[in-house]
Design a protein around this motif. Structure first.
Motif, PDB file in Angstrom:
ATOM      1  N   CYS A 272     -13.324   8.003 -21.141  1.00 31.39           N
ATOM      2  CA  CYS A 272     -12.737   9.020 -20.919  1.00 31.39           C
ATOM      3  C   CYS A 272     -11.384   9.517 -21.695  1.00 31.39           C
ATOM      4  N   LYS A 273     -11.006   8.523 -22.604  1.00 28.06           N
ATOM      5  CA  LYS A 273      -9.936   8.551 -23.395  1.00 28.06           C
ATOM      6  C   LYS A 273     -10.430   9.007 -24.990  1.00 28.06           C
ATOM      7  N   SER A 274     -11.704   8.741 -25.056  1.00 28.30           N
ATOM      8  CA  SER A 274     -12.224   9.318 -26.361  1.00 28.30           C
ATOM      9  C   SER A 274     -12.315  10.701 -26.743  1.00 28.30           C
ATOM     10  N   GLU A 275     -12.273  10.965 -27.986  1.00 29.98           N
ATOM     11  CA  GLU A 275     -12.336  12.439 -28.511  1.00 29.98           C
ATOM     12  C   GLU A 275     -13.331  13.222 -28.115  1.00 29.98           C
ATOM     13  N   ARG A 276     -14.526  12.261 -27.804  1.00 30.17           N
ATOM     14  CA  ARG A 276     -15.807  12.985 -27.712  1.00 30.17           C
ATOM     15  C   ARG A 276     -15.992  13.436 -26.215  1.00 30.17           C
TER      16      ARG A 276
ATOM     17  N   SER B  56     -20.351   6.929 -14.158  1.00 30.24           N
ATOM     18  CA  SER B  56     -21.166   7.941 -14.870  1.00 30.24           C
ATOM     19  C   SER B  56     -20.107   9.032 -15.136  1.00 30.24           C
ATOM     20  N   CYS B  57     -20.168   9.605 -16.376  1.00 31.09           N
ATOM     21  CA  CYS B  57     -19.409  10.595 -16.755  1.00 31.09           C
ATOM     22  C   CYS B  57     -20.133  12.104 -16.644  1.00 31.09           C
TER      23      CYS B  57
ATOM     24  N   TYR C 258     -13.899  16.802 -26.074  1.00 30.41           N
ATOM     25  CA  TYR C 258     -14.831  17.503 -26.770  1.00 30.41           C
ATOM     26  C   TYR C 258     -16.090  18.179 -25.860  1.00 30.41           C
ATOM     27  N   ASN C 259     -16.543  17.143 -25.138  1.00 31.14           N
ATOM     28  CA  ASN C 259     -17.426  17.672 -23.982  1.00 31.14           C
ATOM     29  C   ASN C 259     -16.992  18.246 -23.077  1.00 31.14           C
ATOM     30  N   MET C 260     -15.802  17.842 -22.475  1.00 28.48           N
ATOM     31  CA  MET C 260     -15.243  18.634 -21.416  1.00 28.48           C
ATOM     32  C   MET C 260     -14.903  20.047 -21.535  1.00 28.48           C
TER      33      MET C 260
ATOM     34  N   SER D 234     -18.993  -0.563 -15.905  1.00 28.32           N
ATOM     35  CA  SER D 234     -17.868  -0.929 -15.288  1.00 28.32           C
ATOM     36  C   SER D 234     -16.897   0.324 -15.362  1.00 28.32           C
ATOM     37  N   ALA D 235     -15.972   0.171 -14.235  1.00 30.64           N
ATOM     38  CA  ALA D 235     -14.943   1.207 -14.570  1.00 30.64           C
ATOM     39  C   ALA D 235     -14.027   1.045 -15.715  1.00 30.64           C
ATOM     40  N   ALA D 236     -13.746   0.010 -16.255  1.00 29.99           N
ATOM     41  CA  ALA D 236     -12.949   0.034 -17.357  1.00 29.99           C
ATOM     42  C   ALA D 236     -13.677   0.461 -18.544  1.00 29.99           C
TER      43      ALA D 236
END
Length: 100
Positions: free
Chosen positions: A43-47, A25-26, A50-52, A35-37
């Protein structure tokens, strides 16, 4: 009364929990991944970034649908970027008064 001190481990190791549940989960986006992949790619996405930033500002995360809508709106604005002075009937500034 003969009471023996007994050590009880109430915390299961994190890897065991993940293996049993089978999901990743994020916390910033509130999404589950299989999956972890998939999680690493997310986690590398722009969204995710942005959510972080929204999470740091105590704001709720935006969904994938809201993110796509935001991107479409931004694309519509980029088409008119830099032409506001032409639409308003203003001439661009001349370079005569410019001194380096």
């Amino acid at each position: 009364q003969n009471l023996k001190a007994m050590a009880v481990d109430f915390c299961t190791p994190a890897m065991e929990v993940v293996e049993k549940r089978g999901d990743f989960s994020c916390a910033a986006c509130g999404e589950l991944f299989g999956s972890a992949a998939e999680l690493r790619a997310h986690c590398k996405s722009e969204r995710h970034v942005y959510n972080m930033k929204r999470q740091l500002s105590n704001l709720k995360p935006i969904s994938q649908e809201a993110w796509e809508r935001k991107l479409r709106e931004r694309e519509g604005q980029e088409n008119t970027k830099g032409t506001a002075h032409l639409k308003a009937g203003k001439a661009p500034r001349s370079k005569e008064g410019y001194t380096p």
